[in-house]
Write an enzyme that holds these catalytic residues in place. Structure first.
Site, mmCIF file in Angstrom:
data_model
loop_
_atom_site.group_PDB
_atom_site.id
_atom_site.type_symbol
_atom_site.label_atom_id
_atom_site.label_comp_id
_atom_site.label_asym_id
_atom_site.label_seq_id
_atom_site.Cartn_x
_atom_site.Cartn_y
_atom_site.Cartn_z
ATOM 1 C CG LEU A 113 -1.900 -1.243 1.237
ATOM 2 C CD1 LEU A 113 -2.435 -1.010 2.707
ATOM 3 C CD2 LEU A 113 -2.708 -1.578 0.302
ATOM 4 C CD GLU A 154 2.978 3.957 4.710
ATOM 5 O OE1 GLU A 154 4.207 4.279 5.268
ATOM 6 O OE2 GLU A 154 2.551 2.900 4.709
ATOM 7 C CG ASP A 212 -8.094 3.269 4.080
ATOM 8 O OD1 ASP A 212 -7.198 2.411 4.470
ATOM 9 O OD2 ASP A 212 -7.840 3.923 2.946
#
Ligand code: ARG
Ligand code: ZN
Ligand code: CA
Length: 241
Positions: A113, A154, A212
């Site tokens: 991802l 991230e 998510d």
């Protein structure tokens, strides 16, 4: 206290076909998710169980889109060896990493991802990479990773956060006091409570591996750890104006 910290962002779009040359609107959707998640104003914050409601952290960081760099590439995937960050490897060179957060969007491949570099690393590779299929909330974004949370995760790493389970067994630390210890990632959308290491996992934390729509909080401790980077002598102090 530094108040609201603003981070200017450079987005590098690497495309091998017209679809991968994502729209400005898709880029804006990603910035909007970051701004919600890093101010605890995301519209799913109310799903945090009461067990953890006192732990919810408002990171008080905002992101502004400074520049979008679009580059056609002959590469169909980049892997995770940072090729995407170099013109000479079909990618796009980093831009002023001491003052900007660089984001690369392209095909990573291998079902990855995204990935990030922690503070204190090589300036030439400083920033975050997210796959075209997992960036933003519209366009090429694909369920169940179409909530823009890969980037939230991230950027958490880029701001020194570890995975919530500490990447190891129960006693392995994530260096954050108010995240419960765990021994492994959670996936999908776990039911509450999920118990590991004799405590209830905070599966809804952005630094777990759930879908998510099932991650919606940072903690106060995570917020402090991230914001500490911007204090005098901190590893990201140079971002501040
Ligand atoms: N596997 C990636 C990493 O460790 C990101 C996982 C993001 N998860 C998500 N639900 N978007 O950095
Ligand atoms: Zn991660
Ligand atoms: Ca912890």
């Amino acid at each position: 206290n530094l108040g609201t910290i603003t981070i200017p962002v450079i987005v590098h779009v690497l495309y091998n076909n017209a679809t991968e040359n994502i729209s400005d609107q898709q880029i804006a959707s990603q910035i909007a998710v970051l701004n919600d998640d890093f101010s605890a104003t995301n519209n799913d914050i109310n799903q945090v169980p009461s067990l953890f409601s006192a732990n919810v952290g408002d990171v008080n960081i905002q992101f502004t889109l400074d520049r979008v760099i679009r580059k056609s590439t002959t590469r169909t995937s980049f892997g995770t060896n940072d090729a995407i960050k170099f013109d000479a490897q079909g990618g796009s060179d980093v831009v002023t990493p001491s003052t900007h957060l660089n984001m690369w969007v392209g095909d990573i491949g291998g079902g990855i991802l995204g990935y990030a570099q922690f503070p204190g690393g090589n300036a030439a590779t400083d920033g975050v990479v997210v796959g075209t299929a997992f960036f933003g909330t519209t366009g090429t974004a694909t369920a169940p990773f179409d909530g823009g949370r890969t980037m939230t995760h991230e950027v958490g790493h880029w701001l020194n956060l570890r995975h919530i389970w500490g990447d190891g067994r129960c006693k392995r630390d994530d260096f954050v006091a108010d995240t419960p210890s765990s021994d492994s990632p959670n996936y999908g959308c776990p039911s509450f409570p999920t118990t590991k290491c004799r405590t209830t996992d905070m599966t809804m934390n952005y630094m777990d591996y759930v879908d998510d729509r099932c991650m919606y909080m940072f903690t106060n401790g995570q917020s402090e750890r991230m914001r500490a980077l911007f204090a005098a002598g901190g590893a990201r102090e140079s971002i501040l104006p």
